[in-house]
Design a protein around this motif. Structure first.
Motif, PDB file in Angstrom:
ATOM      1  N   TYR A 237      39.959 -28.313 -90.280  1.00  0.00           N
ATOM      2  CA  TYR A 237      40.980 -29.094 -90.979  1.00  0.00           C
ATOM      3  C   TYR A 237      42.366 -28.570 -90.601  1.00  0.00           C
ATOM      4  CZ  TYR A 237      37.283 -31.178 -93.764  1.00  0.00           C
ATOM      5  OH  TYR A 237      36.162 -31.872 -94.149  1.00  0.00           O
ATOM      6  N   LYS A 238      43.356 -29.425 -90.770  1.00  0.00           N
ATOM      7  CA  LYS A 238      44.726 -29.081 -90.397  1.00  0.00           C
ATOM      8  C   LYS A 238      45.318 -28.067 -91.369  1.00  0.00           C
ATOM      9  CE  LYS A 238      45.673 -33.613 -88.310  1.00  0.00           C
ATOM     10  NZ  LYS A 238      46.522 -34.827 -88.381  1.00  0.00           N
ATOM     11  N   SER A 241      45.895 -28.271 -95.754  1.00  0.00           N
ATOM     12  CA  SER A 241      45.124 -29.453 -96.160  1.00  0.00           C
ATOM     13  C   SER A 241      44.632 -29.407 -97.610  1.00  0.00           C
ATOM     14  CB  SER A 241      43.894 -29.619 -95.248  1.00  0.00           C
ATOM     15  OG  SER A 241      44.275 -29.903 -93.924  1.00  0.00           O
ATOM     16  N   VAL A 267      44.506 -23.226 -94.118  1.00  0.00           N
ATOM     17  CA  VAL A 267      44.262 -24.593 -94.608  1.00  0.00           C
ATOM     18  C   VAL A 267      44.747 -24.792 -96.042  1.00  0.00           C
ATOM     19  CG1 VAL A 267      42.310 -24.947 -93.055  1.00  0.00           C
ATOM     20  CG2 VAL A 267      41.891 -24.097 -95.382  1.00  0.00           C
TER      21      VAL A 267
END
Length: 389
Positions: A237-238, A241, A267
């Motif tokens: 995930y970016k 997030s 994250v």
């Protein structure tokens, strides 16, 4: 107690006497009673163990695996957990066979239409080696978890319970996005459904396909939950997030640990929280003392996981990655006077105990029963760290 001759026993089980003798010679199923002349006699408890053996054999386990897995199958607590897991494995085998039928139907239709066939997908479905390896791991993980949960749920003195207490520390709110690493069977959420807001997004992840399937069975129809398999050291995930990342008794398994913590911090949004559960050096220490009194060679864990990330060193480790860190202990203990759930817990540990107890199980059962008679106290030393970015 009713006794059956080897012939009567074989007839009841719909197997040959030769099979019964073979299992005896392999020390998988010994008779309850044997005369001086060598005549073998069996009981209904032996029928229960034979059921375990035959079903596990049907599911693809080797006899060496079965010998260790069925060590305590005459104990009612262990048998209950085993049967529930076996039912789940039979369901999964049926699902796999159904998928295979669909693949064959697709291949037939492709042949009739002179189209290309996806042979690679079909070969993956019939990779029996991978299937059997997965089943073995899944069975052992599921029975181990069931044994641990049973002991803690039924004999802990704190009435709140671990998962409700952890949820109190999480404090999920509307519109949050939450990630749990190593979700296991999803018990944190299935035991706290009323505490989960309606407008929330929760990603449950685990490295085990089997554990994710367990979580999906319970929570999969709930739109708030999504499921994804990945390693906690590589979170897909970016940056920024999530509002909360939960790692409940999982960080000490992550290797390298520092990379997993870097990923958790990465994250999280600014001000986001990591909820990390672990335990300390005193946790369940009486159990270790008990088994080593019976046999000093028994080691219930190949390594002390709390040395990697525990209550004693967790704050120092987390401060390398997080701005604020606090620790909260869960006050609890186990009081037990029943041998079987404690033995099931002992057999669920990741040490050498099952191998060393194979030929001395009845003696060990009697030893534990005598030790817990009148009550047995077990220290629980667990808690969480709350770390903020």
């Amino acid at each position: 107690m009713e006794y059956y001759s080897s012939g009567e026993f074989a007839g009841k089980a719909h197997v040959t006497q030769r099979t019964i003798r073979y299992y005896d010679s392999k020390n998988i199923l010994k008779p309850t009673y044997k005369t001086g002349a060598g005549a073998r006699f069996y009981t209904d408890e032996d029928l229960a163990k034979l059921q375990q053996i035959l079903l596990l054999k049907y599911l693809g386990f080797s006899l060496d695996d079965i010998r260790e897995i069925t060590l305590a199958s005459a104990d009612r607590h262990f048998l209950l957990d085993s049967l529930l897991v076996q039912r789940k494995l039979v369901e999964e085998r049926a699902e796999t066979m159904h998928a295979m039928m669909q693949a064959i139907d697709s291949a037939v239709e492709a042949l009739r239409g002179k189209e290309a066939i996806d042979w690679e997908s079909m070969l993956e479905l019939i990779d029996m080696t991978a299937m059997e390896r997965s089943l073995k791991t899944q069975y052992q993980n599921a029975t181990n978890i069931a044994s641990r949960i049973r002991l803690h749920h039924e004999y802990s003195i704190n009435p709140v319970g671990w998962f409700p207490w952890v949820m109190e520390q999480v404090r999920p709110e509307e519109e949050m996005k939450i990630l749990e690493i190593g979700c296991g069977n999803g018990a944190l959420w299935s035991e706290n459904e009323s505490a989960v807001p309606e407008q929330i997004e929760i990603i449950l992840s685990d490295i085990s396909d089997g554990m994710l399937r367990d979580a999906k069975r319970v929570l999969g129809k709930d739109r708030r939950f999504h499921f994804r398999r990945f390693d906690g050291t590589k979170i897909p995930y970016k940056d920024g997030s999530f509002d909360i990342v939960i790692a409940n008794h999982v960080l000490f398994y992550c290797d390298p640990l520092e990379q997993a913590l870097e990923e958790c911090a990465r994250v999280l949004r600014p001000g986001g929280r990591l909820i990390a559960g672990t335990y300390g050096a005193a946790h369940m220490r009486e159990v270790t003392s008990l088994v080593q009194e019976f046999n000093p060679e028994i080691v219930l864990a190949a390594e002390h996981l709390y040395d990697r990330f525990g209550l004693e060193n967790g704050e120092e480790i987390l401060r390398r990655h997080f701005r604020e860190v606090s620790m909260r202990r869960y006050e609890d203990a186990i009081e037990i006077a029943d041998a079987e759930p404690l033995i099931a817990y002992i057999l669920s540990c990741h040490g050498n105990q099952n191998r060393l107890l194979l030929d001395r199980y009845k003696e060990f059962h009697e030893f534990v029963a005598q030790k817990v008679k009148g009550g047995f106290h077990i220290t629980k030393d667990a808690g969480i760290f709350v770390a903020s970015r």
